[in-house]
Scaffold this active site. Structure first.
Site: not given
Length: 285
Positions: A143-145
């Protein structure tokens, strides 16, 4: 069996999972991801035969195909036939909500955007020319933040006030958890499922946070936010700006979510199945 147990439903169009050749269905670009979901299910069924907390794949199709139905039965999936009403998009969104969909993978950006605007975790799938071989023993999700797990508030600060303004904003708010982003619910479902494995047993699911934030105040705030949600990632990588390609090349995830096309392109270059998270109206609320 816990009453709160529900399947983790992942919906996608059939044409990104299977390709039809000579009236037969062959594995498509998302097949490795779904195969990993099924492998986790097989383990869970042995340990918890009465549990409903399994991955559930819902295939979306607008055609009746015997070969597709056969492939769906063979791989233990469910099919959603979408008719052609006045508003097919609204029909699909309503159906996804009724099915309590945790994740919708789209082949068209417009459909991902419509789902995201309806508060469904959605992303557009992009396929690398040469897909990297991935693990068959564990499911790996990256996941990206910002604008992914977290809201896009800090990212909007970066866009308007550039790097220095972003750094000051994070330093001033370092102890304040960020608001949730569109993929917080999907991560929550994964982490809840992972708790079925005790510390002495290797869990076949691994979650990663790979962000352009640095390990300073920005990184601390990201970890503090996850802690406030009572969620833990298996690994968190704070790049401080460099591209994500080399990190993804090492992790070899089954799927990667990011809201920036440049990071999606970097993932494709190293053979990673990448999904673009659309900006939604809900992100500005």
């Amino acid at each position: 069996m816990c009453d709160s147990e529900v399947p983790i439903t992942i919906a996608m169009p059939s044409d990104i999972l299977f390709t039809e050749q000579d009236d037969r269905m062959s594995p498509g670009p998302v097949f490795a991801f779904v195969k990993a979901l099924k492998a986790v299910n097989d383990i869970l069924r042995k340990e918890y035969p009465d549990s409903k907390e399994l991955f559930r794949v819902l295939l979306i199709s607008d055609k009746k195909s015997d070969s597709l139905k056969t492939a769906i039965r063979e791989h233990e999936m469910e099919e959603l036939i979408t008719p052609e009403p006045v508003s097919p998009s609204q029909y699909l969104i309503d159906k996804l909500k009724r099915e309590r969909t945790h994740l919708y993978l789209a082949s068209e950006q417009s459909k991902a955007e419509e789902a995201a605007n309806a508060s469904i975790a959605a992303a557009t799938v992009f396929i690398p020319e040469n897909m990297e071989q991935v693990s068959e023993e564990e499911l790996r999700v990256v996941f990206d933040g910002d604008a992914g797990l977290f809201s896009n508030q800090s990212e909007r600060v970066f866009q308007t006030e550039e790097l220095q303004g972003f750094l000051e904003h994070e330093r001033e708010n370092v102890e304040i958890p960020m608001n949730e982003g569109p993929f917080k619910g999907f991560l929550e479902a994964l982490e809840k499922l992972k708790k079925k494995w005790d510390l002495n047993t290797k869990c076949p699911i691994r979650s990663y946070l790979v962000t352009a934030r640095s390990a300073g105040c920005g990184g601390y705030r990201a970890l503090n936010t996850l802690l406030s949600w009572h969620l833990e990632m298996d690994e968190a990588v704070f790049l401080g700006g460099p591209g994500k390609g080399p990190t993804l090349e090492k992790i070899k995830p089954h799927i990667f979510f990011d809201d920036q096309m440049r990071h999606v392109k970097a993932a494709l270059k190293v053979g990673t199945l990448a999904c673009l998270v659309p900006e939604s109206r809900a992100q500005h609320n």
